[in-house]
Design an enzyme around this catalytic site. Structure first.
Site, PDB file in Angstrom:
ATOM      1  N   HIS A 112      -2.555   1.718  13.073  1.00  0.00           N
ATOM      2  CA  HIS A 112      -2.474   1.105  14.263  1.00  0.00           C
ATOM      3  C   HIS A 112      -2.516   1.956  15.540  1.00  0.00           C
ATOM      4  O   HIS A 112      -2.900   1.715  16.478  1.00  0.00           O
ATOM      5  CB  HIS A 112      -0.909   0.595  14.469  1.00  0.00           C
ATOM      6  CG  HIS A 112      -0.590  -0.583  13.785  1.00  0.00           C
ATOM      7  ND1 HIS A 112      -0.645  -1.724  14.305  1.00  0.00           N
ATOM      8  CD2 HIS A 112      -0.552  -0.756  12.192  1.00  0.00           C
ATOM      9  CE1 HIS A 112      -0.460  -2.877  13.679  1.00  0.00           C
ATOM     10  NE2 HIS A 112      -0.574  -2.192  12.419  1.00  0.00           N
TER      11      HIS A 112
ATOM     12  N   HIS B  34      -5.964  -4.199   8.136  1.00  0.00           N
ATOM     13  CA  HIS B  34      -4.836  -4.564   7.019  1.00  0.00           C
ATOM     14  C   HIS B  34      -5.736  -5.059   5.683  1.00  0.00           C
ATOM     15  O   HIS B  34      -5.107  -5.116   4.753  1.00  0.00           O
ATOM     16  CB  HIS B  34      -3.973  -5.886   7.571  1.00  0.00           C
ATOM     17  CG  HIS B  34      -2.626  -5.400   8.313  1.00  0.00           C
ATOM     18  ND1 HIS B  34      -1.656  -4.824   7.237  1.00  0.00           N
ATOM     19  CD2 HIS B  34      -2.547  -4.892   9.328  1.00  0.00           C
ATOM     20  CE1 HIS B  34      -0.932  -4.535   8.245  1.00  0.00           C
ATOM     21  NE2 HIS B  34      -1.206  -4.322   9.500  1.00  0.00           N
TER      22      HIS B  34
ATOM     23  N   HIS C 211       1.338  -9.437   4.771  1.00  0.00           N
ATOM     24  CA  HIS C 211       0.465  -9.112   5.320  1.00  0.00           C
ATOM     25  C   HIS C 211      -0.871  -9.392   4.891  1.00  0.00           C
ATOM     26  O   HIS C 211      -1.921 -10.016   5.120  1.00  0.00           O
ATOM     27  CB  HIS C 211       0.250  -7.437   5.786  1.00  0.00           C
ATOM     28  CG  HIS C 211       1.093  -7.095   6.840  1.00  0.00           C
ATOM     29  ND1 HIS C 211       2.404  -6.759   6.704  1.00  0.00           N
ATOM     30  CD2 HIS C 211       1.094  -7.086   8.305  1.00  0.00           C
ATOM     31  CE1 HIS C 211       3.154  -6.591   7.749  1.00  0.00           C
ATOM     32  NE2 HIS C 211       2.268  -6.586   8.801  1.00  0.00           N
TER      33      HIS C 211
ATOM     34  N   HIS D   7       8.877  -7.579  11.601  1.00  0.00           N
ATOM     35  CA  HIS D   7       8.952  -6.171  11.733  1.00  0.00           C
ATOM     36  C   HIS D   7      10.473  -5.650  12.397  1.00  0.00           C
ATOM     37  O   HIS D   7      10.925  -4.650  12.055  1.00  0.00           O
ATOM     38  CB  HIS D   7       8.004  -5.578  12.484  1.00  0.00           C
ATOM     39  CG  HIS D   7       6.712  -5.537  11.914  1.00  0.00           C
ATOM     40  ND1 HIS D   7       6.475  -4.357  10.765  1.00  0.00           N
ATOM     41  CD2 HIS D   7       5.686  -6.287  11.729  1.00  0.00           C
ATOM     42  CE1 HIS D   7       5.211  -4.547  10.295  1.00  0.00           C
ATOM     43  NE2 HIS D   7       4.764  -5.820  10.729  1.00  0.00           N
TER      44      HIS D   7
ATOM     45  N   HIS E  15      -0.890   3.381   7.069  1.00  0.00           N
ATOM     46  CA  HIS E  15      -0.960   2.116   8.096  1.00  0.00           C
ATOM     47  C   HIS E  15      -0.534   2.260   9.716  1.00  0.00           C
ATOM     48  O   HIS E  15      -0.890   1.807  10.509  1.00  0.00           O
ATOM     49  CB  HIS E  15      -0.157   0.864   7.326  1.00  0.00           C
ATOM     50  CG  HIS E  15       0.408  -0.143   8.302  1.00  0.00           C
ATOM     51  ND1 HIS E  15       1.695  -0.001   8.941  1.00  0.00           N
ATOM     52  CD2 HIS E  15      -0.214  -1.318   8.633  1.00  0.00           C
ATOM     53  CE1 HIS E  15       1.518  -1.046   9.772  1.00  0.00           C
ATOM     54  NE2 HIS E  15       0.657  -1.728   9.481  1.00  0.00           N
TER      55      HIS E  15
ATOM     56  N   HIS F 155       5.084 -12.399  13.589  1.00  0.00           N
ATOM     57  CA  HIS F 155       4.795 -10.978  12.990  1.00  0.00           C
ATOM     58  C   HIS F 155       6.060  -9.864  13.793  1.00  0.00           C
ATOM     59  O   HIS F 155       6.389  -8.935  13.161  1.00  0.00           O
ATOM     60  CB  HIS F 155       3.418 -10.465  13.421  1.00  0.00           C
ATOM     61  CG  HIS F 155       3.029  -9.371  13.165  1.00  0.00           C
ATOM     62  ND1 HIS F 155       2.284  -8.501  13.826  1.00  0.00           N
ATOM     63  CD2 HIS F 155       3.099  -8.749  11.869  1.00  0.00           C
ATOM     64  CE1 HIS F 155       2.043  -7.268  13.260  1.00  0.00           C
ATOM     65  NE2 HIS F 155       2.442  -7.674  12.008  1.00  0.00           N
TER      66      HIS F 155
ATOM     67  N   GLU G  42       2.916   2.138   4.356  1.00  0.00           N
ATOM     68  CA  GLU G  42       3.333   1.619   5.457  1.00  0.00           C
ATOM     69  C   GLU G  42       3.432   2.831   6.443  1.00  0.00           C
ATOM     70  O   GLU G  42       3.033   2.757   7.515  1.00  0.00           O
ATOM     71  CB  GLU G  42       4.545   0.710   5.172  1.00  0.00           C
ATOM     72  CG  GLU G  42       4.748  -0.004   6.754  1.00  0.00           C
ATOM     73  CD  GLU G  42       6.033  -0.817   6.753  1.00  0.00           C
ATOM     74  OE1 GLU G  42       6.846  -0.895   5.886  1.00  0.00           O
ATOM     75  OE2 GLU G  42       6.183  -1.352   7.687  1.00  0.00           O
TER      76      GLU G  42
HETATM   77 CU1  CUO Z   1       2.634  -6.078  10.582  1.00  0.00          CU
HETATM   78 CU2  CUO Z   1       0.125  -3.591  10.545  1.00  0.00          CU
HETATM   79  O1  CUO Z   1       1.084  -5.057  11.657  1.00  0.00           O
HETATM   80  O2  CUO Z   1       2.118  -4.214   9.955  1.00  0.00           O
END
Ligand code: CUO
Length: 648
Positions: A345, A381, A222, A195, A341, A191, A326
């Protein structure tokens, strides 16, 4: 390999060695001390970022070393981007190395690791350089406090040690049954690396490195993580994940029991906690953003910054939505649609100290390295994913013409017995401990439990009227839901995970295509440890051994061990799907049909090429399915059983 490449590989490893300490490599340290980026501006394609970075450094305005870096903090991120751009825009390797050596002891180590990693992944002259696994660079983000304390004890005593690590929580918390997935080191590093390959802050035009279909890949990767989590839940008698919502309480709390190197424990969230307004993000704002995104979906058009409508009813619409939600720098209207998104977080990460009264450090949700540890990650998610499916469900079903591959029939699919088990894995904690003058390093490892499966082979018997190249798409879905009811295909498609995708040649007549689980386009094998990698490079430089360099090496990739969900002891039925499509229509890049781009294209795309499949990601399960006309002769399904063989 050529000497210069080996030197690059060695220098990168040195730069990342014990980043929390001053550089132990005197040559590099001196190189950095002697370097004045400001006197070398012509050495950068674009000197503005490095100029600005040095200005901030001299003013003492950079995030101090030792402080906690989070990508979600605007200031932290902007500074990290300045360093990244300085590294990316360095005209040659020499300048790159000097800049990195300069930054190594001057910039915050979290920012440094992030910027350096993303730069190494994207520079042409560092293609093939392998980065150490993130859980060895900063083990604190991957193992719990107990392990760190035990490691310190062992170092004080100067005794090599292997410290057992348990999953967070107790059996009284049902969510703990699937902690082995959310806390898996390979899952978290996949993960984090994903990113880094697809940063939301990426500036395509400025960097001259396109990231085609990045918004769609954000949705798809995701979505697959949640579907995989759901299959693990089902394997452990837990219902599918429920999406969260901004004005509802979060039923399950989370106690990470993990500590920052400096800055204390990760904050915990009690059960039934509600979202709170933060200083700069309000709950109502999140509700408004959601409403606007849903409006765009139902109208099949988003409003752009110039007030125009941008149509999203085509298959490319999902990419626009991904960028919007995003959001990436390509959001059609950042102000209007916000940052659902990313703010999600932050809202979760700061939920227990929303007003910053207690100056708590960032929560697990505020680092990609730790986010999946919190079950709320999957709930956030799923909520985002449901928006994507509101859109997908408005698209027309695939027609028989789109699904069928005339002249090609799958007659049979065979697969080895599918068996899973738990095993132990030892993580090197060398970087977790501070250097001390008096105490030399001793070998200290954390022993974690992790899921694995027996390697398997499957074969597809195809009957074709002509020789042709076909894309073979393999998926796995649940057969029964949590209540034991058989799941209809149109519901099942949400829980279907990709197992593999590859191109094969079939002859006129019968062909049997066989494929190994280890070849899966979803996964990568275990990462090489820093120790092994360093030794290999030293041996190669000394001429004692050869080092094979893979210019396509991928750091992003789902761990191969987790390719199959756990299943149950008494055997759990799943549905295996194989879909054949016409490679001539799927083909995107001008490369040999069996080129594998480093092996993990399904969830990670490629670095430097276009996404090598013209079909929408997740095809054909991404749209509504009409049971009666879905199963053309090139689409095959059968039951398979996954048996969990037990624990260590
Ligand atoms: Cu990979 Cu929310 O964690 O984008």
């Amino acid at each position: 390999a050529d000497q210069p490449f080996l030197v690059k590989q060695r220098e990168v490893l040195r730069l990342l060695n014990k980043v929390h300490e001053p550089n132990r490599y005197k040559e590099q340290q001196e190189l950095g001390n002697a370097y004045e980026p400001i006197n070398s501006l012509p050495r950068y394609k674009n000197p503005a970022p490095v100029k600005q970075l040095v200005r901030l450094y001299r003013a003492g305005s950079l995030l101090p070393r030792g402080a906690i870096f989070t990508l979600f903090d605007d200031t932290h991120r902007e500074q990290m981007i300045l360093l990244f751009e300085s590294l990316l825009f360095a005209n040659d390797w020499e300048t790159f190395l000097r800049t990195a050596a300069w930054a190594r002891d001057r910039v915050n180590e979290g920012q440094f690791v992030y910027a350096l990693s993303v730069a190494v992944l994207h520079r042409e002259d560092t293609r093939g350089v392998v980065l150490p696994p993130p859980y060895e660079i900063y083990p604190h983000l991957f193992v719990n406090s107990e392990v760190i304390h035990a490691a310190y004890k062992a170092k004080m005593r100067q005794e090599p040690a292997v410290v057992h690590m348990n999953f967070t929580g107790t059996i009284r918390n049902p969510e703990q049954r699937v902690a082995y997935l959310g806390e898996d080191l390979g899952m978290n590093s996949h993960h984090a690396q994903w990113h880094m390959d697809s940063p939301f802050w990426w500036k395509e035009e400025e960097y001259g490195i396109p990231k085609e279909r990045k918004g769609e890949l954000f949705y798809y990767m995701h979505h697959q993580l949640i579907a995989r989590f759901d299959l693990e839940r089902l394997s452990n008698d837990l219902p599918f994940v429920e999406p969260l919502y901004w004005n509802e309480r979060i039923k399950d709390g989370f106690y990470p029991q993990t500590t920052y190197r400096v800055g204390g424990e990760f904050p915990a969230r009690p059960d039934n906690f509600a979202f709170h307004d933060l200083q700069n993000i309000k709950v109502q704002q999140m509700i408004d953003y959601t409403r606007r995104v849903r409006e765009a979906i139902s109208q099949q058009a988003v409003i752009t910054e110039t007030g125009d409508l941008y149509n999203i009813s085509s298959p490319e619409g999902i990419n626009v939505l991904g960028e919007l939600v995003e959001p990436s720098t390509r959001s059609k209207h950042r102000e209007y649609y916000g940052a659902l998104h990313n703010y999600g977080h932050i809202m979760l990460g700061q939920i227990t100290d929303p007003k910053r009264k207690f100056n708590m450090p960032p929560g697990v949700m505020e680092h990609f390295e730790t986010a999946t540890r919190d079950p709320a990650f999957f709930r956030l998610h799923k909520y985002i994913d449901n928006l994507f499916y509101e859109h997908k469900d408005l698209l027309p079903r695939y027609t028989v013409e789109e699904l069928d591959l005339p002249g090609t029939t799958i007659e049979e699919v065979q697969v080895d017995p599918l068996e899973t088990f738990f095993e132990y894995f030892d993580v090197d904690l060398l970087n977790a401990l501070d250097d001390t003058e008096e105490l030399p390093d001793v070998s200290i490892h954390a022993r974690v439990r992790r899921l694995n499966h027996k390697p398997f082979v499957f074969s597809v018997k195809v009957n074709s009227d002509a020789e042709r190249l076909v894309t073979v798409r393999v998926f796995l879905g649940p057969k029964y839901d949590w209540f034991g009811q058989e799941i209809p295909i149109n519901d099942k498609r949400h829980y279907i995970v990709e197992i593999d995708k590859f191109v094969a040649k079939v002859n006129a007549g019968k062909t049997v295509i066989t494929r190994k689980s280890s070849e899966s386009s979803v996964t990568i094998p275990d990462r090489e440890t820093t120790k092994v990698l360093t030794q290999k490079v030293e041996d190669a430089i000394a001429g004692k051994a050869q080092l094979t360099v893979n210019k396509d090496v991928r750091h992003c990739g789902y761990p191969d061990r987790l390719l199959l969900p756990k299943g149950r002891r008494d055997g759990m039925p799943f549905t295996l799907f194989v879909v054949l499509t016409d490679y001539e229509k799927d083909k995107v890049n001008d490369l040999p049909y069996d080129y594998d781009y480093g092996g993990s294209v399904s969830y990670c795309g490629t670095l430097g090429h276009r996404y090598p499949d013209a079909k929408p990601m997740g095809f054909p399960f991404d749209r509504r399915i009409d049971q009666d006309q879905f199963f053309t002769k090139n689409i095959y399904q059968r039951d398979v059983t996954i048996t969990f063989k037990g624990s260590v």
